[in-house]
Design an enzyme around this catalytic site. Structure first.
Site: not given
Ligand SMILES: C[S@@+](CC[C@H](N)C(=O)[O-])C[C@H]1O[C@@H](n2cnc3c(N)ncnc32)[C@H](O)[C@@H]1O
Length: 422
Positions: A241, A245-246, A292, A361
Site C-alpha cells: 500500500c 511513496g513516502g 489491489d 497511523c
Molecule cells: C496509509 S496509506 C499509505 C502511505 C504510504 N505507505 C506512504 O508512506 O506514503 C494507505 C494507502 O493504501 C492504499 N489502498 C487502500 N486500499 C488498498 C488496497 N485494497 N490495495 C492497495 N492499496 C490500497 C491507499 O490508496 C493509500 O495510498
C-alpha cells in the site's frame, strides 16, 4: 482576496465538498504572494476544522436559532468568528466581529444582524461555564472530538492528554534524502532521528531543494515503520500500500538505491505519485503498479526479503495535521477485515527468514494489535520479532510498538514486525 474570505471558501470545501483540510489549505495558499498572511489563513482553516464541535457548542449557547436552521455560510462565518474570539489571542475582538460582519455582507447578507449579535454575545461570554457532567461528553465538548471517538480512546488512562496532543498544531517535518545529501540549511535537526528535521515554511514543496529531491515531507513517526523493517542493499522488497511513496522512497534510501522494490497501490493516480516522487529523488529501483492488496500478486510469491504493509486505516494518529478526520462519516467497521486480508496476502510474498512490517497511523486496537494477533494465531510459521527504533522512540517490545503523540511528540503510529520462520 483577503485572508478571512480565502479561509471561508476553503472551509466551505472542507465541510460541504468533502475536501481534505490539508488540500484546502494548500489550494488556498496557491499563488499567494509574500504580502498576504499565509500563516493566518492556514490557522483559520485548521483551527476552525479542529475545534468545530466546541465552536458549535458555544454558538448554540449564544444563539436563539438552532444550528440546523442556519444556512451554510452563516454557520461557517460564525464558526470562524467564534474561533478567532475564543482561541486566538492575537486577533482583537473588534476585528473578529467586524470582519465577520463584512463577510456576511457578501455571503449571508440577510443574516448580517444575526451574526453580529451572536458574535457580540460570545465576546461577552467566551468561557464555557456549563460543560456536560458526563465524562465522555465533557471531553468531547472540551477538546472537540466526536463522542464515539472519545469513547474508543477512553480505554487509555491518558485519554485527556492524548486528545490535547491530537489538537496541537503540527510542525512541518522533513526526511532528508540521504542519497543526495546528509544535511540541509534552514532545517532544525530533530532529536528523534538523525535524518529528520523541522522547517518553518508553509509551502516547502515549492522550494528548490524539494524539486531537487533533497527531502520528503513526512512526520517522524511515519519514518519508523521503514526503520523497523530495515531493508538492506540488494534485497527484494515489496510495499503493498505504497502511495504516495513516502515509505517506499525511504526504503530505497536505506537500500542505497540498490536491489528492487515492488510498490503497489489500488488507485492509478496515486501510483503516478510514487513514480513522480522516485524520479524527483533520483531513485530507480522502484517498480510501481496498480494492484489491489486484498488480492495476491502471483509473480512475487515467496520472493521477498522484506515486505511493508502500511495499510489504509481510520487515521486517528494523524488528526493534528488532518483535523477533518474527526468529522469523517466513513464507516470504519469494515477496516479490520480488509487490513487482515492485506496482511495475509502480504505475508505470502516473504521467503523463509524474510520479515514484514505491518503499520497504521491509528490508535484503535481493533485495527492494530487485534489484526496482528489474529494473523499470528492463524499462521504458525510466522513469529513476532523485536523492533529496533532510534533510541528516543525505542520502547521495550515483543514485536509491536505504539507511538502516542502525547509521549512521542510525533503523529500516532502502530508498528508490528513479523518474521516468516518456516
Ligand atoms: C496509509 S496509506 C499509505 C502511505 C504510504 N505507505 C506512504 O508512506 O506514503 C494507505 C494507502 O493504501 C492504499 N489502498 C487502500 N486500499 C488498498 C488496497 N485494497 N490495495 C492497495 N492499496 C490500497 C491507499 O490508496 C493509500 O495510498
Amino acid at each position: 482576496m483577503l485572508p478571512r474570505e480565502k479561509a471561508l471558501l476553503a472551509l466551505y470545501d472542507v465541510f460541504y465538498e468533502e475536501k481534505y483540510s490539508n488540500m484546502a489549505v494548500k489550494d488556498a495558499l496557491k499563488g499567494e504572494n509574500a504580502g498576504i498572511d499565509k500563516n493566518f489563513i492556514a490557522q483559520l482553516i485548521y483551527g476552525t476544522v479542529r475545534y468545530k464541535l466546541t465552536l458549535d457548542y458555544i454558538i448554540e449557547k449564544n444563539s436563539d436559532i438552532k444550528l440546523k436552521k442556519m444556512s451554510k455560510y452563516v454557520l461557517l462565518i460564525l464558526r470562524m468568528g467564534v474561533y478567532q474570539l475564543c482561541c486566538l489571542d492575537k486577533v482583537p475582538q473588534s476585528a473578529a466581529v467586524n470582519e465577520s460582519v463584512k463577510l456576511a455582507n457578501k455571503y449571508a447578507f440577510r443574516s448580517k444582524g444575526f451574526i453580529n449579535a451572536v458574535l457580540r454575545n460570545v465576546a461577552k461570554n467566551k468561557d464555557i461555564t456549563d460543560f456536560p457532567t458526563d465524562r465522555i461528553k465533557y471531553l468531547s465538548v472540551k477538546y472537540s472530538f466526536p463522542e464515539d471517538m472519545v469513547k474508543r480512546l477512553s480505554r487509555f488512562d491518558f485519554c485527556e492528554d492524548l486528545l490535547k496532543s491530537l489538537n496541537r498544531e503540527p510542525k512541518t517535518t522533513i526526511r532528508i534524502n540521504t542519497l543526495k545529501c546528509k544535511n540541509l540549511e534552514n532545517v532544525e535537526a530533530s532529536p528523534l532521528y538523525e535524518y529528520a528535521g523541522y522547517v518553518k515554511s508553509l509551502n516547502i514543496a515549492d522550494s528548490k531543494e524539494y524539486n531537487e529531491g533533497k527531502f520528503t515531507v513526512q512526520d517522524v513517526a511515519a519514518m519508523m515503520p521503514v526503520l523497523a523493517l530495515s531493508p538492506k542493499e540488494n534485497e527484494v522488497c515489496v510495499d503493498v500500500c505504497a502511495a504516495p511513496g513516502g515509505k517506499t522512497t525511504h526504503m530505497a534510501e536505506l537500500m542505497k538505491n540498490r536491489g528492487k522494490i515492488y510498490a503497489f497501490d489500488i488507485y492509478p493516480h496515486k501510483v503516478e505519485l510514487i513514480n513522480k516522487n522516485a524520479d524527483r529523488m533520483g531513485i530507480d529501483i522502484i517498480s510501481a503498479e496498480v494492484f489491489d492488496a486484498t488480492k495476491v500478486y502471483e509473480p512475487l510469491l515467496e520472493k521477498a526479503d522484506k515486505v511493508l504493509a502500511d495499510v489504509p486505516c481510520s487515521g486517528i494518529g494523524i488528526i493534528s495535521g488532518k483535523p477533518d478526520i474527526k468529522w469523517n462519516k466513513e464507516d470504519i467497521s469494515e477496516l479490520p477485515k480488509i487490513q487482515l486480508k492485506i496482511l495475509e496476502n502480504a505475508s505470502k510474498y516473504l521467503k523463509i527468514g524474510g520479515e514484514l512490517v505491518y503499520s497504521t497511523c491509528t490508535l484503535y486496537s481493533e485495527e492494530n494489535e487485534c489484526v496482528v494477533n489474529e494473523f499470528i494465531k492463524n499462521h504458525k510459521n510466522f513469529e513476532l520479532q523485536k523492533i529496533e527504533l532510534p533510541s528516543p522512540l525505542m520502547q521495550e517490545n515483543d514485536g509491536y510498538i505504539t507511538l502516542y503523540p502525547n509521549f512521542s511528540e510525533t503523529d500516532g503510529f502502530f508498528i508490528a514486525k513479523i518474521k516468516r520462520c518456516r
